[in-house]
Design an enzyme around this catalytic site. Structure first.
Site, PDB file in Angstrom:
ATOM      1  N   SER A 139      24.429  50.596  17.365  1.00  0.00           N
ATOM      2  CA  SER A 139      24.175  49.878  18.614  1.00  0.00           C
ATOM      3  C   SER A 139      22.810  50.291  19.146  1.00  0.00           C
ATOM      4  O   SER A 139      22.310  51.371  18.799  1.00  0.00           O
ATOM      5  CB  SER A 139      25.243  50.270  19.643  1.00  0.00           C
ATOM      6  OG  SER A 139      24.932  49.741  20.914  1.00  0.00           O
ATOM      7  N   TYR A 152      29.917  55.984  25.267  1.00  0.00           N
ATOM      8  CA  TYR A 152      29.569  55.066  24.171  1.00  0.00           C
ATOM      9  C   TYR A 152      28.223  55.427  23.555  1.00  0.00           C
ATOM     10  O   TYR A 152      28.084  55.445  22.324  1.00  0.00           O
ATOM     11  CB  TYR A 152      29.558  53.631  24.711  1.00  0.00           C
ATOM     12  CG  TYR A 152      29.360  52.564  23.644  1.00  0.00           C
ATOM     13  CD1 TYR A 152      30.206  52.467  22.539  1.00  0.00           C
ATOM     14  CD2 TYR A 152      28.327  51.629  23.757  1.00  0.00           C
ATOM     15  CE1 TYR A 152      30.023  51.476  21.579  1.00  0.00           C
ATOM     16  CE2 TYR A 152      28.141  50.640  22.810  1.00  0.00           C
ATOM     17  CZ  TYR A 152      28.993  50.570  21.720  1.00  0.00           C
ATOM     18  OH  TYR A 152      28.813  49.587  20.764  1.00  0.00           O
TER      19      TYR A 152
HETATM   20  O1  NJP Z   1      33.558  44.016  18.559  1.00  0.00           O
HETATM   21  P1  NJP Z   1      35.030  43.422  18.556  1.00  0.00           P
HETATM   22  P2  NJP Z   1      32.180  43.460  17.981  1.00  0.00           P
HETATM   23  N1  NJP Z   1      40.951  50.578  13.074  1.00  0.00           N
HETATM   24  O2  NJP Z   1      35.741  44.140  19.650  1.00  0.00           O
HETATM   25  C1  NJP Z   1      38.435  46.566  14.942  1.00  0.00           C
HETATM   26  C2  NJP Z   1      29.100  47.241  17.695  1.00  0.00           C
HETATM   27  N2  NJP Z   1      28.320  46.640  18.792  1.00  0.00           N
HETATM   28  O3  NJP Z   1      32.367  42.586  16.822  1.00  0.00           O
HETATM   29  O4  NJP Z   1      41.895  46.556  14.626  1.00  0.00           O
HETATM   30  C3  NJP Z   1      40.465  49.507  12.447  1.00  0.00           C
HETATM   31  O5  NJP Z   1      35.015  41.935  18.540  1.00  0.00           O
HETATM   32  C4  NJP Z   1      39.029  45.400  15.709  1.00  0.00           C
HETATM   33  O6  NJP Z   1      40.160  44.859  15.079  1.00  0.00           O
HETATM   34  P3  NJP Z   1      41.695  45.283  15.338  1.00  0.00           P
HETATM   35  C5  NJP Z   1      30.450  47.771  18.116  1.00  0.00           C
HETATM   36  O7  NJP Z   1      30.379  49.062  18.662  1.00  0.00           O
HETATM   37  C6  NJP Z   1      28.738  45.528  19.417  1.00  0.00           C
HETATM   38  O8  NJP Z   1      31.392  42.979  19.143  1.00  0.00           O
HETATM   39  O9  NJP Z   1      42.444  44.138  14.721  1.00  0.00           O
HETATM   40  N3  NJP Z   1      39.802  48.527  13.070  1.00  0.00           N
HETATM   41  C7  NJP Z   1      37.922  44.378  15.573  1.00  0.00           C
HETATM   42  O10 NJP Z   1      38.028  43.678  14.357  1.00  0.00           O
HETATM   43  C8  NJP Z   1      31.190  47.732  16.795  1.00  0.00           C
HETATM   44  O11 NJP Z   1      30.922  48.883  16.026  1.00  0.00           O
HETATM   45  C9  NJP Z   1      27.982  45.010  20.498  1.00  0.00           C
HETATM   46  O12 NJP Z   1      41.850  45.391  16.831  1.00  0.00           O
HETATM   47  C10 NJP Z   1      39.636  48.642  14.399  1.00  0.00           C
HETATM   48  C11 NJP Z   1      36.666  45.227  15.549  1.00  0.00           C
HETATM   49  O13 NJP Z   1      37.046  46.572  15.268  1.00  0.00           O
HETATM   50  C12 NJP Z   1      30.597  46.515  16.095  1.00  0.00           C
HETATM   51  O14 NJP Z   1      29.350  46.257  16.727  1.00  0.00           O
HETATM   52  C13 NJP Z   1      26.838  45.635  20.881  1.00  0.00           C
HETATM   53  C14 NJP Z   1      40.115  49.726  15.133  1.00  0.00           C
HETATM   54  C15 NJP Z   1      35.931  45.196  16.875  1.00  0.00           C
HETATM   55  O15 NJP Z   1      35.574  43.894  17.139  1.00  0.00           O
HETATM   56  C16 NJP Z   1      31.459  45.267  16.184  1.00  0.00           C
HETATM   57  O16 NJP Z   1      31.533  44.847  17.538  1.00  0.00           O
HETATM   58  C17 NJP Z   1      26.457  46.772  20.212  1.00  0.00           C
HETATM   59  C18 NJP Z   1      40.796  50.717  14.414  1.00  0.00           C
HETATM   60  N4  NJP Z   1      41.304  51.807  15.021  1.00  0.00           N
HETATM   61  C19 NJP Z   1      27.200  47.267  19.164  1.00  0.00           C
HETATM   62  N5  NJP Z   1      39.804  49.552  16.442  1.00  0.00           N
HETATM   63  C20 NJP Z   1      28.354  43.819  21.291  1.00  0.00           C
HETATM   64  N6  NJP Z   1      29.352  43.057  20.920  1.00  0.00           N
HETATM   65  O17 NJP Z   1      27.675  43.553  22.296  1.00  0.00           O
HETATM   66  C21 NJP Z   1      39.149  48.387  16.522  1.00  0.00           C
HETATM   67  O18 NJP Z   1      25.357  47.356  20.647  1.00  0.00           O
HETATM   68  N7  NJP Z   1      39.041  47.833  15.294  1.00  0.00           N
END
Ligand code: NJP
Length: 254
Positions: A139, A152
């Protein structure tokens, strides 16, 4: 990394049930890759599998046994060329004085230790297959502070150090370590998760300017994976044009 092989290239994408991960799976599949998509929510993964033809494994990256099962599945079903460590996220925006210790612990477990567990489990398969790529989605929070963001920014700085250190440690091997650092990306869940389901607060994050969308970051990931093998994109910082830093965004009417 392009290799001399007859089978399609194969990637594991974590956090594939929404946002950047799902967009990355869609792009990889459209480009002819085999993909193992993983996250915790089976219903979303199965819908993505139906749509894209990706293989899916339901797994929690904070659970050792799940990660071991994911690695076994990848090994048993043949070959690995790229690991995209994307699962992650933020919890809360409270000042240090008022922040919840447990939220910090959960963020560390997911973003840092999750990436560590999956990378440790799959690196041997990249190596035994002759090489490949490890992508880590950090990020712009890995590059500076903002008020309320210490939990974060702290974990994303740590995740960046994991990627950087790994690159140093395995230099000389045919494995690239690539960090993708997104700014504000309007994914359906990131800010909702951060603010405990408060949709109004989540929407305000992206109000008054044009944020990135998940596919912008998927595009950047695929670009790094498709550079010639001798080219390692160490770090790619990708922000919306309207966002100059974590704390400076040009918003209409502001
Ligand atoms: O996030 P989101 P983004 N084990 O919430 C999964 C970074 N980032 O696509 O497990 C396995 O839509 C969860 O799936 P589920 C951010 O830090 C973003 O926006 O089914 N999986 C979902 O598929 C992250 O590293 C922004 O709930 C787990 C996914 O993770 C990456 O980009 C800005 C889990 C999260 O999807 C993707 O973000 C930035 C677990 N314990 C960095 N917990 C931004 N969006 O603005 C969650 O600077 N997941």
């Amino acid at each position: 990394m392009s290799t001399q092989q007859s089978r399609p290239r194969r990637a594991v994408v974590t956090g594939a049930s929404s946002g950047i991960g799902a967009a990355t799976v869609r792009r990889l599949r459209a480009d002819g890759w085999d993909v193992v998509a993983t996250a915790r929510r089976a219903d979303r993964l199965h819908a993505l599998a139906e749509e894209t033809g990706a293989d899916v494994v339901v797994a929690d990256v904070t659970v050792e046994a799940d990660v071991a099962r994911l690695a076994s599945h990848v090994e048993d079903t043949g070959g690995l060329d790229a690991l995209v460590n994307n699962a992650g996220g933020a919890l809360g925006l409270e000042p240090v004085e008022a922040t919840d210790v447990e939220q910090w612990r959960r963020m560390y477990d997911l973003n840092v230790l999750g990436t560590l567990r999956v990378t440790q489990a799959l690196l041997p398969q990249l190596r035994s297959g002759g090489g490949g790529d490890v992508v880590v989605v950090t990020s712009t929070a890995a590059y500076g502070a903002y008020e309320g963001g210490a939990g974060y920014t702290g974990v994303k700085h740590a995740e960046r150090m994991l990627a950087t250190t790994l690159r140093w440690e395995i230099v000389g091997e045919p494995i690239r370590v690539i960090e993708i650092a997104p700014g504000a990306v309007a994914t359906e869940e990131f800010s909702l998760v951060r603010f405990g389901g408060d949709a109004e607060r989540a929407a305000a994050v992206y109000a008054g300017y044009e944020p990135l969308v998940a596919d912008d970051i998927a595009d950047a990931i695929i670009w790094t994976l498709t550079r010639p093998p001798h080219v390692n994109v160490d770090t790619l910082v990708v922000r919306p044009r309207a966002q100059a830093s974590n704390t400076k965004t040009a918003r209409a009417g502001a």
